[in-house]
Motif scaffolding. Structure first.
Motif, short mmCIF file in Angstrom:
data_model
loop_
_atom_site.label_atom_id
_atom_site.label_comp_id
_atom_site.label_asym_id
_atom_site.label_seq_id
_atom_site.Cartn_x
_atom_site.Cartn_y
_atom_site.Cartn_z
N THR A 121 0.83 -1.21 0.00
CA THR A 121 0.00 0.00 0.00
C THR A 121 0.86 1.25 0.00
O THR A 121 0.49 2.27 -0.58
N ALA A 122 2.01 1.20 0.65
CA ALA A 122 2.92 2.34 0.73
C ALA A 122 4.33 1.88 0.40
O ALA A 122 4.66 0.70 0.50
N ASP A 123 5.16 2.87 0.00
CA ASP A 123 6.55 2.56 -0.33
C ASP A 123 7.48 2.85 0.85
O ASP A 123 8.46 2.12 1.07
N VAL A 124 7.21 3.94 1.57
CA VAL A 124 8.10 4.36 2.66
C VAL A 124 7.24 4.71 3.88
O VAL A 124 6.19 5.36 3.74
N ALA A 125 7.69 4.29 5.05
CA ALA A 125 7.03 4.65 6.31
C ALA A 125 8.00 5.41 7.20
O ALA A 125 9.18 5.02 7.31
N ILE A 126 7.51 6.51 7.79
CA ILE A 126 8.32 7.28 8.74
C ILE A 126 7.92 6.83 10.14
O ILE A 126 6.79 7.05 10.58
N LEU A 127 8.85 6.18 10.83
CA LEU A 127 8.58 5.64 12.15
C LEU A 127 9.72 5.96 13.10
O LEU A 127 10.85 6.25 12.65
N PRO A 128 9.45 5.92 14.42
CA PRO A 128 10.55 6.11 15.36
C PRO A 128 11.59 5.01 15.23
O PRO A 128 11.30 3.90 14.78
N THR A 129 12.80 5.31 15.63
CA THR A 129 13.86 4.31 15.63
C THR A 129 13.48 3.15 16.56
O THR A 129 12.75 3.33 17.53
N CYS A 130 14.00 1.97 16.20
CA CYS A 130 13.85 0.73 16.98
C CYS A 130 12.48 0.08 16.83
O CYS A 130 12.26 -1.00 17.38
N VAL A 131 11.51 0.72 16.10
CA VAL A 131 10.22 0.08 15.89
C VAL A 131 10.39 -1.17 15.03
O VAL A 131 9.84 -2.24 15.33
N LEU A 132 11.18 -1.06 13.94
CA LEU A 132 11.42 -2.22 13.08
C LEU A 132 12.18 -3.30 13.83
O LEU A 132 11.81 -4.49 13.76
N GLU A 133 13.23 -2.95 14.56
CA GLU A 133 14.02 -3.94 15.28
C GLU A 133 13.17 -4.66 16.33
O GLU A 133 13.30 -5.87 16.53
N ALA A 134 12.27 -3.91 17.02
CA ALA A 134 11.41 -4.53 18.02
C ALA A 134 10.43 -5.50 17.38
O ALA A 134 10.14 -6.58 17.93
N ALA A 135 9.89 -5.16 16.17
CA ALA A 135 8.95 -6.06 15.48
C ALA A 135 9.63 -7.35 15.04
O ALA A 135 9.05 -8.44 15.12
N VAL A 136 10.88 -7.22 14.56
CA VAL A 136 11.63 -8.42 14.15
C VAL A 136 11.94 -9.28 15.38
O VAL A 136 11.82 -10.52 15.35
N LYS A 137 12.32 -8.63 16.50
CA LYS A 137 12.66 -9.37 17.71
C LYS A 137 11.45 -10.11 18.27
O LYS A 137 11.57 -11.23 18.78
N ASP A 138 10.26 -9.52 18.12
CA ASP A 138 9.04 -10.15 18.62
C ASP A 138 8.41 -11.09 17.60
O ASP A 138 7.28 -11.56 17.79
N ASN A 139 9.15 -11.35 16.47
CA ASN A 139 8.69 -12.28 15.42
C ASN A 139 7.40 -11.81 14.76
O ASN A 139 6.60 -12.62 14.26
N GLU A 140 7.15 -10.51 14.78
CA GLU A 140 6.00 -9.98 14.08
C GLU A 140 6.28 -9.82 12.59
O GLU A 140 5.37 -9.86 11.76
N ILE A 141 7.57 -9.61 12.26
CA ILE A 141 8.00 -9.47 10.87
C ILE A 141 9.26 -10.32 10.67
O ILE A 141 10.15 -10.35 11.54
N ALA A 142 9.34 -10.99 9.53
CA ALA A 142 10.52 -11.81 9.25
C ALA A 142 11.71 -10.93 8.94
O ALA A 142 11.56 -9.87 8.29
N PRO A 143 12.90 -11.32 9.35
CA PRO A 143 14.10 -10.53 9.03
C PRO A 143 14.31 -10.41 7.53
O PRO A 143 14.06 -11.35 6.78
#
Length: 595
Positions: free
Chosen positions: A193-215
Motif C-alpha cells: 500500500t505504501a513505499d516508505v514509512a516514517i517511524l521512530p527508531t527501533c520500531v522495526l528492530e522490536a517487530a523483528v525481535k518479537d517475530n511480528e516481521i521476518a528478518p
C-alpha cells in the motif's frame, strides 16, 4: 563508585521517607492523573507504564489514573487541565511550556542506550526491493506516517528533510497520515500500500525481535550511524520520553513522585515492562529547540490558533466592558448635571454660613482681646501698686526725719507723695474701666461645647484631628461668652502641645459628679514639667515663645467667678492603667442656680 552508589540510594530512601511522612496524607484523597502519549494501542501503553506507577504507588501511598492519549487528545486534556503529569517526548514538554507552564522533571534512559540525550530518532523504512539513495527520491514514492505531531514518527524526519531543502507537505506528492498504532504502518509496507514509512527508531528492530516481521523483509534507508546506539536511524538523535508536571501541580507532590521514580533500577519489574534502565535528571534539550526552529513552530513563530482562541473571550469581555462603560458614562453625566445644581445651592448656603461664622469668630476674638486686656490691666495694677506703696511709705518716713529748717526738701517730698497718690488713683480707675461684668443664664454645656468646636474646626482640620467626645446632658447657670473663652483657650493650648505629635488625640468629656458638672479635656501632647505645672495659673508664667502668660490666669478667674474649680494633672492614665504623655485639664462647676 561502589561506595557512592549505596550512599546515594540511602539518601534517596531517606528523602523519600521524609516526603512521604509529611505529604502523603495531603494528596491521597484524589488519584494523580497521568497522561501517557500513545503511539500504539491503549492496552499496550498501559501495559508499558502501569507497572511503573504501581511501584510509585506502593512507596508513596498515592493512587494513579493512567490515561493513554494520542497527540491530539493530549493537547485537549492539557488545555482543559484534566491532567497532573505527562509522559511524553521531548517536544511535548517544550511545546506546552509557554501556554500551560509544563516543567520537565525526569528523563527516561531507554534499554541499550547509554546517553539519554541521544535516545530516539526517525527511521525511513521501506521494503527490501525499494531503492532510496537520497531524500529527493522520496518525492516520487508513497510515504506514510502516523500523525503530523508524532515526534519520532514524523517531526524529527521533517526536520531532516528541511536540512535537505525538502518540505514534506509540498514536495512529497503522496504523503499520508494513517494514524495509530504504529505497527500497522509496517503492514501497509509489506502489502504494498505504501513505499516508505516514517517511524521512530527501533520500531522495526522490536517487530523483528518479537517475530511480528521476518528478518530481511523491510529495511531502514538513508541510515546514519551513531556511536553506542544499537538501532538504525535516518536522522539525528534526541532525548527520549520525559516526565513533566503541569503548572498547577504542587511542587511537594512532584518532589514525592520524583523521589520514588529515581529509586527504580534496571533490574526492577517496572523498568523491564517500561523498556528502560532508569529515570535520570533532565538532560540537555537545546537541539529540540533547533528542531522547532526548522519546523517553524513556537517559540520561533506565533501560535495564531492559540492566540485567537485565547483572544476571543478577552475580546468579548472588552466589548462588554466598553458597552457597560458607555452606559455608566451616560448615567454619570446625568448625575453630574443633577449634582452640579444641588452643589451650587449647597455652595451658596455654605457661603452664607461661612460669612455668619466669620462674623461670630470676629466678635468672639474681639471679646477675648478685651478680656485679656482687662486681665493684663489687673495684673499690671497689682504689680505697680506694691512699689508705689513702698515709695509712699519711704517718702513719709523721710518727712518725719527732716527738721523744720529743711522746708524746701519737705515740700518736695510732700509733692512726691501727691504724685504717688495720683498714680494709684489712675491705676484704680483704669482697672475698673477694663473690668467686664458677667451675665449669667441657664445653658446646656453640650451645646456650648459644640459651638466652640465649630469655631475651632479649621484648627482641627490643620492637625487632622477628630476629637473624641463623651457628653452627658447637663444644664448650669453660667456666662456663656466667658465659658467659651475658657474652652477656646484650653483647647488651643492642647492643640499647640500636639503640634509635633505624629498621632494627635484629643478627648473632651462632660459628666455629673457630686452635683457638679465636670468638664475634662485630655491630650497626648508634650505635657508640662513638674515646675511648670505648679506655676500654671500664675500671671506672666508661660512655656510659649511669644506667650503673655495670662491665658490660664483668665481661665482660673472666670471659673472661680462661676463658683467652680479648675486644676491640671500631668501624664494621664490610659484605659489599661498605664501612664501616658499629655495633660488633663478638669473643670468642676456647680449645677445649682447662682443666688
Amino acid at each position: 563508585m561502589n561506595i557512592i552508589s549505596p550512599i546515594f540510594c540511602v539518601l534517596l530512601a531517606v528523602s523519600f521517607c521524609f516526603c512521604f511522612c509529611f505529604s502523603s496524607s495531603s494528596y491521597s484523597a484524589e488519584p494523580v492523573r497521568i497522561g501517557a502519549l500513545a503511539f500504539a494501542s491503549p492496552d499496550a501503553v498501559s501495559h508499558r507504564w502501569q507497572p511503573t506507577f504501581d511501584r510509585v504507588s506502593e512507596q508513596t501511598g498515592l493512587t494513579f489514573d493512567l490515561i493513554p492519549l494520542t497527540p491530539t487528545q493530549l493537547n485537549e486534556y492539557v488545555a482543559n487541565k484534566k491532567l497532573d503529569f505527562i509522559i511524553g517526548n521531548a517536544l511535548t514538554t517544550v511545546e506546552f511550556k509557554k501556554d500551560f507552564g509544563v516543567s520537565q522533571l525526569l528523563t527516561l534512559v531507554p534499554d541499550h542506550h547509554e546517553r539519554p540525550e541521544r535516545a530516539v530518532g526517525s527511521a525511513l523504512i521501506t521494503r527490501a526491493n525499494v531503492k532510496v539513495d537520497n531524500f529527493s527520491d522520496l518525492k516520487h514514492l508513497t510515504v506514510i506516517s502516523s500523525d503530523p505531531k508524532a515526534f519520532g514518527g514524523f517531526q524529527i524526519m521533517a526536520g531532516e528533510m528541511a536540512n535537505h531543502e525538502l518540505n514534506p507537505f509540498n514536495d512529497l506528492g503522496k504523503l499520508t497520515f494513517v494514524g495509530f498504532p504504529q505497527s500497522k504502518l509496517l503492514n501497509l509496507l509489506i502489502d504494498g500500500t505504501a513505499d516508505v514509512a516514517i517511524l521512530p527508531t527501533c520500531v522495526l528492530e522490536a517487530a523483528v525481535k518479537d517475530n511480528e516481521i521476518a528478518p530481511g523483509v523491510l529495511k531502514v534507508v538513508l541510515s546514519t550511524p551513531h556511536k553506542d546506539f544499537e538501532c538504525q536511524s535516518s536522522s539525528r538523535l534526541y532525548p527520549s520520553y520525559a516526565l513533566s508536571k503541569l503548572g498547577h501541580v504542587d511542587h511537594k507532590l512532584a518532589t514525592q513522585i520524583v523521589a520514588a521514580m529515581l529509586t527504580i533500577k534496571a533490574s526492577d519489574k517496572a523498568a523491564a515492562k517500561g523498556r528502560y534502565q532508569y529515570w535520570s535528571a533532565p538532560v540537555n534539550d537545546s537541539h529540540v529547540f533547533h528542531l522547532l526552529k526548522q519546523l517553524n513552530q513556537w517559540p520561533f513563530v506565533t501560535n495564531w490558533d492559540r492566540l485567537v482562541k485565547d483572544a476571543v473571550p478577552w475580546t468579548f469581555a472588552i466589548f462588554l466592558a466598553l458597552l457597560l462603560g458607555y452606559l455608566h458614562h451616560l448615567r454619570v453625566k446625568r448625575l453630574v448635571v443633577l449634582r452640579t445644581r444641588a452643589l451650587s445651592d449647597e455652595m451658596e448656603q455654605h457661603k452664607n454660613t461661612q460669612k455668619t461664622l466669620f462674623e461670630q469668630q470676629k466678635q468672639f476674638y474681639k471679646a477675648q482681646r478685651v478680656l485679656l486686656t482687662g486681665e493684663m490691666a489687673s495684673g499690671i495694677a497689682h504689680e505697680l501698686n506694691q512699689p508705689l506703696a513702698g515709695i509712699r511709705y519711704l517718702t513719709q518716713g523721710c518727712i518725719y526725719r527732716i527738721t523744720d529748717e529743711q522746708l524746701e526738701l519737705k515740700t518736695a517730698l510732700e509733692k512726691t507723695i501727691q504724685q504717688v497718690d495720683r498714680a494709684q488713683s489712675t491705676i484704680k480707675r483704669f482697672r475698673q474701666f477694663c473690668h467686664q461684668s458677667s451675665q449669667f443664664e441657664r445653658c446646656d454645656i453640650t451645646s456650648l461645647i459644640e459651638d466652640v468646636l465649630k469655631l475651632m474646626q479649621p484648627d482641627f482640620n490643620r492637625l487632622s484631628i477628630s476629637p473624641s467626645l463623651h457628653f452627658a446632658k447637663i444644664e448650669i447657670e453660667a456666662d456663656v461668652s466667658l465659658l467659651q473663652q475658657v474652652l477656646v483657650n484650653l483647647i488651643r493650648n492642647a492643640l499647640d502641645a500636639m503640634e509635633t505629635v505624629s498621632a494627635a488625640k484629643l478627648s473632651i468629656t462632660v459628666k455629673e459628679l457630686d452635683k457638679q458638672a465636670v468638664i475634662t479635656i485630655q491630650d497626648n501632647g508634650i505635657g508640662l514639667s513638674d515646675q511648670a505645672l505648679e506655676r500654671l495659673f500664675f500671671p506672666f508664667e508661660t512655656t510659649k515663645e511669644h506667650g503673655l502668660g495670662l491665658g490660664m490666669v483668665v481661665c482660673k478667674r472666670i471659673i472661680e467667678e462661676h463658683g467652680g474649680v479648675i486644676n491640671a494633672s500631668n501624664k494621664p492614665i490610659d484605659q489599661l492603667g498605664n501612664l501616658t504623655k499629655g495633660l488633663v485639664i478638669s473643670i468642676h462647676l456647680p449645677m445649682k442656680a447662682r443666688t
